[in-house]
Design a protein around this motif. Sequence first.
Motif, PDB file in Angstrom:
ATOM      1  N   GLN A 287       0.823  -1.208   0.000  1.00 37.92           N
ATOM      2  CA  GLN A 287       0.000   0.000   0.000  1.00 37.92           C
ATOM      3  C   GLN A 287       0.860   1.263   0.000  1.00 37.92           C
ATOM      4  OE1 GLN A 287      -3.486  -1.406   2.946  1.00 37.92           O
ATOM      5  NE2 GLN A 287      -3.888   0.512   1.862  1.00 37.92           N
ATOM      6  N   GLN A 288       1.969   1.223   0.693  1.00 34.10           N
ATOM      7  CA  GLN A 288       2.868   2.384   0.667  1.00 34.10           C
ATOM      8  C   GLN A 288       3.419   2.605  -0.739  1.00 34.10           C
ATOM      9  OE1 GLN A 288       5.496   2.699   4.494  1.00 34.10           O
ATOM     10  NE2 GLN A 288       4.744   0.592   4.418  1.00 34.10           N
ATOM     11  N   LEU A 289       3.785   1.518  -1.408  1.00 32.97           N
ATOM     12  CA  LEU A 289       4.256   1.652  -2.791  1.00 32.97           C
ATOM     13  C   LEU A 289       3.166   2.230  -3.681  1.00 32.97           C
ATOM     14  CD1 LEU A 289       6.260  -1.642  -3.489  1.00 32.97           C
ATOM     15  CD2 LEU A 289       7.178   0.641  -3.015  1.00 32.97           C
ATOM     16  N   ALA A 290       1.924   1.764  -3.499  1.00 28.86           N
ATOM     17  CA  ALA A 290       0.823   2.257  -4.335  1.00 28.86           C
ATOM     18  C   ALA A 290       0.613   3.746  -4.141  1.00 28.86           C
ATOM     19  CB  ALA A 290      -0.454   1.487  -4.002  1.00 28.86           C
ATOM     20  N   LEU A 291       0.782   4.230  -2.920  1.00 28.90           N
ATOM     21  CA  LEU A 291       0.663   5.667  -2.657  1.00 28.90           C
ATOM     22  C   LEU A 291       1.845   6.430  -3.241  1.00 28.90           C
ATOM     23  CD1 LEU A 291      -0.544   5.371   1.034  1.00 28.90           C
ATOM     24  CD2 LEU A 291      -1.861   6.423  -0.815  1.00 28.90           C
ATOM     25  N   ALA A 305      14.202  16.538   3.233  1.00 30.97           N
ATOM     26  CA  ALA A 305      12.961  16.775   3.970  1.00 30.97           C
ATOM     27  C   ALA A 305      11.733  16.353   3.173  1.00 30.97           C
ATOM     28  CB  ALA A 305      12.867  18.236   4.376  1.00 30.97           C
ATOM     29  N   ASP A 306      11.683  16.691   1.876  1.00 32.18           N
ATOM     30  CA  ASP A 306      10.534  16.302   1.061  1.00 32.18           C
ATOM     31  C   ASP A 306      10.392  14.781   1.013  1.00 32.18           C
ATOM     32  OD1 ASP A 306       9.854  18.902   0.518  1.00 32.18           O
ATOM     33  OD2 ASP A 306      10.841  18.958  -1.451  1.00 32.18           O
ATOM     34  N   TYR A 307      11.511  14.112   0.844  1.00 25.15           N
ATOM     35  CA  TYR A 307      11.531  12.646   0.729  1.00 25.15           C
ATOM     36  C   TYR A 307      11.046  12.007   2.029  1.00 25.15           C
ATOM     37  CZ  TYR A 307      13.566   7.983  -0.165  1.00 25.15           C
ATOM     38  OH  TYR A 307      13.767   6.628  -0.336  1.00 25.15           O
ATOM     39  N   LEU A 308      11.643  12.382   3.159  1.00 24.76           N
ATOM     40  CA  LEU A 308      11.263  11.779   4.435  1.00 24.76           C
ATOM     41  C   LEU A 308       9.816  12.099   4.800  1.00 24.76           C
ATOM     42  CD1 LEU A 308      14.336  11.253   4.585  1.00 24.76           C
ATOM     43  CD2 LEU A 308      14.218  11.802   7.029  1.00 24.76           C
ATOM     44  N   HIS A 309       9.398  13.315   4.524  1.00 22.33           N
ATOM     45  CA  HIS A 309       8.013  13.704   4.814  1.00 22.33           C
ATOM     46  C   HIS A 309       7.033  12.875   3.993  1.00 22.33           C
ATOM     47  CE1 HIS A 309       4.498  16.298   5.473  1.00 22.33           C
ATOM     48  NE2 HIS A 309       4.312  16.267   4.162  1.00 22.33           N
ATOM     49  N   THR A 310       7.280  12.755   2.702  1.00 24.01           N
ATOM     50  CA  THR A 310       6.361  12.034   1.821  1.00 24.01           C
ATOM     51  C   THR A 310       6.269  10.564   2.186  1.00 24.01           C
ATOM     52  OG1 THR A 310       6.868  13.589   0.024  1.00 24.01           O
ATOM     53  CG2 THR A 310       5.849  11.479  -0.592  1.00 24.01           C
ATOM     54  N   VAL A 311       7.419   9.927   2.399  1.00 20.87           N
ATOM     55  CA  VAL A 311       7.423   8.507   2.745  1.00 20.87           C
ATOM     56  C   VAL A 311       6.721   8.275   4.083  1.00 20.87           C
ATOM     57  CG1 VAL A 311       8.911   6.539   3.308  1.00 20.87           C
ATOM     58  CG2 VAL A 311       9.479   8.017   1.370  1.00 20.87           C
ATOM     59  N   THR A 312       6.955   9.151   5.045  1.00 19.71           N
ATOM     60  CA  THR A 312       6.344   9.004   6.367  1.00 19.71           C
ATOM     61  C   THR A 312       4.836   9.194   6.316  1.00 19.71           C
ATOM     62  OG1 THR A 312       8.369   9.720   7.464  1.00 19.71           O
ATOM     63  CG2 THR A 312       6.322   9.912   8.719  1.00 19.71           C
ATOM     64  N   GLU A 313       4.368  10.182   5.570  1.00 15.55           N
ATOM     65  CA  GLU A 313       2.931  10.408   5.479  1.00 15.55           C
ATOM     66  C   GLU A 313       2.230   9.258   4.751  1.00 15.55           C
ATOM     67  OE1 GLU A 313       1.177  13.105   7.022  1.00 15.55           O
ATOM     68  OE2 GLU A 313       3.139  12.900   7.976  1.00 15.55           O
ATOM     69  N   ALA A 314       2.900   8.666   3.772  1.00 11.18           N
ATOM     70  CA  ALA A 314       2.333   7.489   3.108  1.00 11.18           C
ATOM     71  C   ALA A 314       2.235   6.319   4.079  1.00 11.18           C
ATOM     72  CB  ALA A 314       3.167   7.111   1.891  1.00 11.18           C
ATOM     73  N   ALA A 315       3.245   6.171   4.924  1.00 10.41           N
ATOM     74  CA  ALA A 315       3.216   5.096   5.923  1.00 10.41           C
ATOM     75  C   ALA A 315       2.033   5.265   6.869  1.00 10.41           C
ATOM     76  CB  ALA A 315       4.529   5.064   6.702  1.00 10.41           C
ATOM     77  N   LYS A 316       1.754   6.492   7.289  1.00  8.12           N
ATOM     78  CA  LYS A 316       0.628   6.724   8.205  1.00  8.12           C
ATOM     79  C   LYS A 316      -0.690   6.265   7.593  1.00  8.12           C
ATOM     80  CE  LYS A 316       2.739  10.798  10.405  1.00  8.12           C
ATOM     81  NZ  LYS A 316       2.617  12.276  10.595  1.00  8.12           N
ATOM     82  N   LEU A 317      -0.886   6.548   6.318  1.00  7.33           N
ATOM     83  CA  LEU A 317      -2.126   6.155   5.661  1.00  7.33           C
ATOM     84  C   LEU A 317      -2.220   4.639   5.486  1.00  7.33           C
ATOM     85  CD1 LEU A 317      -2.335   8.939   2.927  1.00  7.33           C
ATOM     86  CD2 LEU A 317      -3.691   8.775   5.032  1.00  7.33           C
ATOM     87  N   ALA A 318      -1.122   4.013   5.076  1.00  6.19           N
ATOM     88  CA  ALA A 318      -1.142   2.566   4.867  1.00  6.19           C
ATOM     89  C   ALA A 318      -1.375   1.828   6.177  1.00  6.19           C
ATOM     90  CB  ALA A 318       0.173   2.109   4.225  1.00  6.19           C
ATOM     91  N   PHE A 319      -0.730   2.289   7.251  1.00 10.48           N
ATOM     92  CA  PHE A 319      -0.884   1.592   8.525  1.00 10.48           C
ATOM     93  C   PHE A 319      -2.223   1.905   9.185  1.00 10.48           C
ATOM     94  CE2 PHE A 319       3.514   0.663   7.878  1.00 10.48           C
ATOM     95  CZ  PHE A 319       3.728  -0.524   8.569  1.00 10.48           C
ATOM     96  N   ALA A 320      -2.826   3.036   8.863  1.00  8.13           N
ATOM     97  CA  ALA A 320      -4.201   3.270   9.314  1.00  8.13           C
ATOM     98  C   ALA A 320      -5.138   2.238   8.688  1.00  8.13           C
ATOM     99  CB  ALA A 320      -4.646   4.688   8.953  1.00  8.13           C
ATOM    100  N   ASP A 321      -4.911   1.925   7.414  1.00  8.96           N
ATOM    101  CA  ASP A 321      -5.701   0.870   6.774  1.00  8.96           C
ATOM    102  C   ASP A 321      -5.412  -0.495   7.384  1.00  8.96           C
ATOM    103  OD1 ASP A 321      -7.209   2.405   5.078  1.00  8.96           O
ATOM    104  OD2 ASP A 321      -5.923   2.120   3.327  1.00  8.96           O
ATOM    105  N   ARG A 322      -4.167  -0.719   7.764  1.00 12.66           N
ATOM    106  CA  ARG A 322      -3.851  -1.968   8.461  1.00 12.66           C
ATOM    107  C   ARG A 322      -4.740  -2.129   9.694  1.00 12.66           C
ATOM    108  NH1 ARG A 322       1.393  -2.985  12.264  1.00 12.66           N
ATOM    109  NH2 ARG A 322       0.116  -1.538  13.512  1.00 12.66           N
ATOM    110  N   GLU A 323      -4.858  -1.050  10.471  1.00 13.79           N
ATOM    111  CA  GLU A 323      -5.640  -1.122  11.698  1.00 13.79           C
ATOM    112  C   GLU A 323      -7.118  -1.387  11.426  1.00 13.79           C
ATOM    113  OE1 GLU A 323      -4.338  -1.224  14.813  1.00 13.79           O
ATOM    114  OE2 GLU A 323      -2.558  -1.328  13.556  1.00 13.79           O
ATOM    115  N   ALA A 324      -7.639  -0.816  10.366  1.00 12.13           N
ATOM    116  CA  ALA A 324      -9.076  -0.935  10.089  1.00 12.13           C
ATOM    117  C   ALA A 324      -9.436  -2.215   9.354  1.00 12.13           C
ATOM    118  CB  ALA A 324      -9.547   0.267   9.278  1.00 12.13           C
ATOM    119  N   TRP A 325      -8.521  -2.748   8.541  1.00  7.02           N
ATOM    120  CA  TRP A 325      -8.924  -3.774   7.587  1.00  7.02           C
ATOM    121  C   TRP A 325      -8.204  -5.111   7.705  1.00  7.02           C
ATOM    122  CZ3 TRP A 325     -13.318  -2.715   5.505  1.00  7.02           C
ATOM    123  CH2 TRP A 325     -13.680  -1.385   5.277  1.00  7.02           C
TER     124      TRP A 325
END
Length: 606
Positions: A287-291, A305-325
């Motif tokens: 899911q992180q790759l898809a984002l 900064a752009d790289y670390l920010h983008t990768v981290t924010e994608a991780a938050k979304l993917a792992f939120a889906d982990r928790e729900a699904w």
Amino acid sequence: MFTTRPELSGDFGMVASTHWLASATGMGVLERGGNAFDAAVAAGFVLQVAEPHLNGPGGEVPILLWSEAEQKVSVVCGQGVAPAAATIERFAELGLDVVPGTGLLAATVPGAFGGWILMLERWGTWSLADVLAPAIHYAEHGVPVLERISATIGSVEELFRQDWPTSAATWLPDGNVPKPGSKLANPVLAATYRRVVAEAEAASSTREGQLAAARKAWYEGFVAEAIAEFSATTAWRDSSGEVHGGLLTGDDLAGWSASVEEPLTYDYRGYTVAKTGPWGQGPAFLQQLALLDGFDLDGMDFLGADYLHTVTEAAKLAFADREAWYGDTDVPMADLLSPAYNAERRRLIGDRASLELRPGAPGGRAPRLPVFPDPGTASDAPGLSGARKPQGVGEPTVGKGVGEPTVSRDGMVKGDTCHVDVVDRFGNMVSATPSGGWLQSSPTIPSLGFCLGTRAQMFWLQEGVATALRPSARPRTTLSPSFALRDGKPWLAFGTPGGDQQDQWSLNFFLAVVHGRLNLQEAIDAPMFHSEHFPSSFFPRGSRPGVMHVEDRVDAGVIAELRRRGHEVEVQDSWSLGRLSAVARDGAFLKAAANPRGAQGYAAGR
């Protein structure tokens, strides 16, 4: 880029793991004519002895493998299931609203033995006696005590002495915490494995017959009988603060077997990454790759900064889906990985750090999150109804008197698990992440020399959520081996210990190779980072919204910019995050690399 050691290159075989004894064992198997599957199994059993604070015979193992003969990736599921008696109602009767992080109540069927033996049976060539011989040797004669083994045993010394005497007898030789550099043996475990071999050889003269007999001895014979009796007739203090017996029975063990499954995959810019199904957290990597597929990572400064920010924010979304699904249930993975869904989710990534847990609605389904414990509520009896006290983070954690492994800055002992990768001269490849059954998980079964695991702590005691406790269901494990193809050809087997961080650290490594254009060792040695934004999979399930860990080798200006964007950056020591190892098929060569952090992971090859 600076590297701590060279990337290994050769054409005969490569082994990389979290402990040098396992890597040497695996390489020895290859040198003696074994294939990658034989080598991985022998190394896996050695890891149980060399890193007993991070895995054991009572644990589990998911495996991703490439068979050159079959020309495909397969998943071996060595993840055991919850007991038939493990219901939400049963825990409620005990006054529990969280599965304890230690002790007998959190035990699932020990799946590691079944997983290793299934891979050996289907793809390997060696006999049971040959693959177990190194582990038996080290259990009988001893292994060098790592500092982390000593620290882990020291952290639970009081618990062992006061409440778990069978563990004290096993892990406090001569009544003392073993010192770093000393020798630690487990002769009872050596005897257990010798008996398994003896019964297998007495039952059959063929390799296949012996493996079947060994499986029967473990899941229906003397091992299962000892586990069932211990679970039914003893009771021990666990991390709830109370004394409980176990739920695991002989029928639970006899009714389970390891399985072979198809992997989940995602195609990313010429690479195909394979992971386990959503009974593990592995699809969060996909899911992180898809984002990230919608961002120009090549146009960003690597580790800027752009790289670390983008990768981290994608991780938050993917792992939120982990928790729900995610869970051992019907999970809408096709929707979760679809272009339309990820285009919609990608728009949530802005210039500022998100402080919310934001699962999506794949296919229009409404997400349902568990009700998370309040991390601000303290109690001396975490896990009892209404009582929750944070006990650290990671996999697994140890608080004083709690008993689950590495000492952090706040005095908690936290740890990882194990990992091994192998590639042989025939082109076969293995990525395996054994874990569970840590020496501090639960009391040692005295007749066997090992303890049961505590993977059931990953279930929620709440109806209607994907990870709700159900009899004979698999817990949603964090164990997450990885495999990748490049241009349709087998390329990379890799992975790391680290609990919830596994599919962040592994992703960071993969991106470092693909976008940072680093070799395997450079990518492992590169400064590492991860988010602690989402809930932990481990007791007592705390989260730290917005918190981001980075090694202090990340540029100070980058850290300042991340903080300006709203990230709660906590700077860690230079070589403290990530435990990667990897092997690859790269043109005419086989390659390997291993993690220098902790001074115990090594790769071997020629």
